[in-house]
Design a protein around this motif. Structure first.
Motif, short mmCIF file in Angstrom:
data_model
loop_
_atom_site.label_atom_id
_atom_site.label_comp_id
_atom_site.label_asym_id
_atom_site.label_seq_id
_atom_site.Cartn_x
_atom_site.Cartn_y
_atom_site.Cartn_z
N ASP A 18 0.79 -1.23 0.00
CA ASP A 18 0.00 0.00 0.00
C ASP A 18 0.83 1.28 0.00
O ASP A 18 0.28 2.36 -0.23
CB ASP A 18 -0.92 0.03 1.23
CG ASP A 18 -2.00 -1.04 1.15
OD1 ASP A 18 -2.26 -1.54 0.04
OD2 ASP A 18 -2.59 -1.37 2.19
N TYR A 19 2.12 1.20 0.32
CA TYR A 19 2.93 2.42 0.47
C TYR A 19 4.29 2.28 -0.20
O TYR A 19 4.82 1.18 -0.34
CB TYR A 19 3.18 2.71 1.96
CG TYR A 19 1.95 2.92 2.78
CD1 TYR A 19 1.29 4.14 2.81
CD2 TYR A 19 1.42 1.88 3.55
CE1 TYR A 19 0.16 4.33 3.57
CE2 TYR A 19 0.28 2.06 4.32
CZ TYR A 19 -0.34 3.29 4.32
OH TYR A 19 -1.47 3.48 5.07
N ALA A 124 6.21 6.57 5.11
CA ALA A 124 5.66 6.04 3.87
C ALA A 124 4.77 7.04 3.14
O ALA A 124 4.17 7.91 3.76
CB ALA A 124 4.86 4.78 4.19
N LYS A 125 4.73 6.89 1.82
CA LYS A 125 3.84 7.70 0.98
C LYS A 125 2.86 6.73 0.33
O LYS A 125 3.27 5.71 -0.23
CB LYS A 125 4.66 8.44 -0.07
CG LYS A 125 3.88 9.47 -0.85
CD LYS A 125 4.83 10.27 -1.73
CE LYS A 125 4.12 11.28 -2.58
NZ LYS A 125 3.55 12.39 -1.83
N GLY A 126 1.58 7.04 0.40
CA GLY A 126 0.55 6.15 -0.13
C GLY A 126 0.67 5.92 -1.62
O GLY A 126 0.99 6.83 -2.37
N LYS A 127 0.40 4.69 -2.04
CA LYS A 127 0.43 4.35 -3.46
C LYS A 127 -0.95 4.58 -4.06
O LYS A 127 -1.97 4.38 -3.41
CB LYS A 127 0.78 2.88 -3.66
CG LYS A 127 2.23 2.55 -3.50
CD LYS A 127 2.46 1.08 -3.85
CE LYS A 127 3.90 0.71 -3.64
NZ LYS A 127 4.14 -0.71 -3.94
#
Length: 155
Positions: A18-19, A124-127
């Protein structure tokens, strides 16, 4: 168990799906005795866990530690927020990063390092959905290539 031996207790595979993980930090966890015993037995889950910074302190929410069987009255609430132990400069770096749009803190894994319980935190950065699709396509291609390679080597 030696000082630097690592035993994985819980892994958050969904986080990698997810990230995009930018940075990783290692944090200690403030726990009670029965919680440590339960973790040593492998009874810990971070599937629904998330991390917040409140008043300069870092807490992990939703980290489930099953009650220790022989703990009776000493057992704590399995889902209580647990304080993470980090250096002030690390907390400041994380706070700066998550103040940017799209960034969050995610627990990646829980492990024993020697006798200490540690949590690996990912900034983290969201995908987006198309990023996830690309990752799945890459994995499928690698799997196909691996399968073809095995077939060629066997014949």
């Amino acid at each position: 168990m030696s000082k630097d031996s690592i035993k994985l207790i819980a892994n958050n595979k969904k986080a990698y799906h997810d990230y995009f993980i930018e940075n990783k930090y290692e944090a200690g966890v403030a726990l009670h005795g029965t919680e440590v015993k339960s973790i040593r037995m492998g009874k810990c889950s971070i599937k629904e866990a998330f991390i917040r910074i409140e008043k300069g302190e870092v807490f992990v929410y939703g980290m489930h530690i099953s009650p220790y069987e022989k703990g009776n009255i000493f057992n704590k609430d399995p889902l209580r927020p647990k304080k993470l132990l980090l250096h002030r400069d690390e907390i400041n770096k994380m706070e700066g990063k998550i103040s940017e749009k799209g960034f969050t803190l995610v627990p990646l894994q829980v492990y024993l390092k020697g006798s200490m319980v540690k949590v690996e935190i990912g900034v983290a950065k969201g995908k987006k959905l198309y990023d996830k699709r690309q990752d799945i396509a890459k994995k499928d291609m690698l799997r196909e290539a691996e399968r073809d390679f095995k077939v060629r080597n066997l014949s």
